[in-house]
Design a protein around this motif. Sequence first.
Motif: not given
Lengths: 261, 261
Positions: A136-137, A139-141, A143, A146, B42, B143-144, B147
């Motif tokens: 998860e980290t 994916l967030s850090d 883009p 992701e 989202s 981003p949400t 996701r």
Amino acid sequence: MTSSSPPPALAHSAGVAHAHKGDGDVLRCLVCDIRNRSLCSSMDEEGLAALAHSSRQLQLPPGTTIVEEGEPALAFFNVTGGTVKLFKSLPDGRRQITGFADAGQFLGLSTAQTYSFGAETVDNVRLCRFLRPQLETLLSDYPTFERRLLAAVTDKLAEAQEQMLLLGRKTAREKVATFLLDRMRAYHLTMGHTRQEVENLASVPMTRVDIADYLGLTIETVSRTISAFRRSHLIASAENHRIRILSVATLLTIASGQKPD
Amino acid sequence: MTSSSPPPALAHSAGVAHAHKGDGDVLRCLVCDIRNRSLCSSMDEEGLAALAHSSRQLQLPPGTTIVEEGEPALAFFNVTGGTVKLFKSLPDGRRQITGFADAGQFLGLSTAQTYSFGAETVDNVRLCRFLRPQLETLLSDYPTFERRLLAAVTDKLAEAQEQMLLLGRKTAREKVATFLLDRMRAYHLTMGHTRQEVENLASVPMTRVDIADYLGLTIETVSRTISAFRRSHLIASAENHRIRILSVATLLTIASGQKPD
DNA sequence: ACACGGACTTGATCTAAATCAAGGTTGCAT
DNA sequence: ATGCAACCTTGATTTAGATCAAGTCCGTGT
């Protein structure tokens, strides 16, 4: 006592066979030979260091359980060598293999708390394990990572739809032809088109039972169909669980549902 | 001449039936009644305005082609009402329906240049269409939302694996039982558990041909199996293409591969 | 070398579901 | 109301692939 009967070992218990500390070598991902063929290709040098830091490398023998249907979905995996089978089962033991993950493929994504499928090694497998919070980290850090994962899952979905067409509407003959061509493509991908000699070879490390459970057939039907293809000189056996495809064109015709032998 | 034989109309040509300008009403998404059950949940208020701005709403009659296998993948869709069928075909016309998308579901994701599947309306369908560049902008800006899409595709993949188990390993009886329970669940989802009367109802707007192509059976086998369930008082017909499930427990037992009638 | 066990092949028979073949229902258009 | 066309149901028969039943092959350990 190197590899006896009851398939043992759970991959996410603490001290797994050949687990390498992820924090030791920042270079691990940088020098990974299949990185360009995997999700990791979306990463720059800094990202690769983060990947190495977030994951552990595992080496597992054939028949090892990687994830178990119904168990908490704690980790995500990237296959860096060998072949993994993914499957779902009915209470009475009937099993459907939903896919084989070769080097470069990921597995273990889940939205639910638990895995909805099982995964087991077919041969010797190397893989990188990411625990959920770490994934998860990442994916967030990153883009781009992701986005790449989204694309990879989308591709898997398209593959699954193709397999539904096979399972629901193809004959045994068409199923086996499709399978052999898919295995040839998979082999070419992992070999990276390096050699001419590799041409028209398919790698088939899995047993007839696995093939049958993948194609929705019995082992007898798989065996008979492969024998028939061999008798018609469409394929020939090669060393090391490999099959040489002698007529790709004919097999393609069969796989797509047109008659010819 | 309201709806004659050859299924017409391509959804992404310029002036489609009842296309509403996306830029007219910023409120469209804000007031959408199924938004909480879709990807759009989202989004905050600002995001919903962006969604409304990025999409067009379409209303399509039964039997309308939404996407065609092999055509350029120009758009992504969110179903807001009715039911869509997704399918793949073999050259000789054999067809496999890979899924039904009810209100709240998305369709049309593709990594390739072209769609690898077709999609067609089953009944009257409302959907929101996002062109590719607009979708990409949304993914980058929110981003949400990205996701949430990743989670949605992951869920679709799990669903696809479940369907592979059905296609490859279940009997006709088990397939039909599974289908009816799935349709009941789908109906409950779109009705939002509002009424007690809705309990144990399944919405089945598709024809026997569609059901057969979804389950990997023939229409005769589907018909016979449903008749047998009716004779055993496991189900009963209800008005408006609906089926009342009289014994969920028994059907569940059958669907999961244990014997009982 | 040999024998044990797992994986594979081949043949004979059986069966679930497909195919072939009528009817029956239902809803829409005139 | 009536006729038509699409959809659905039910029955008889066929068949692709499953099941049952022997073998054969091959790699590993002694």
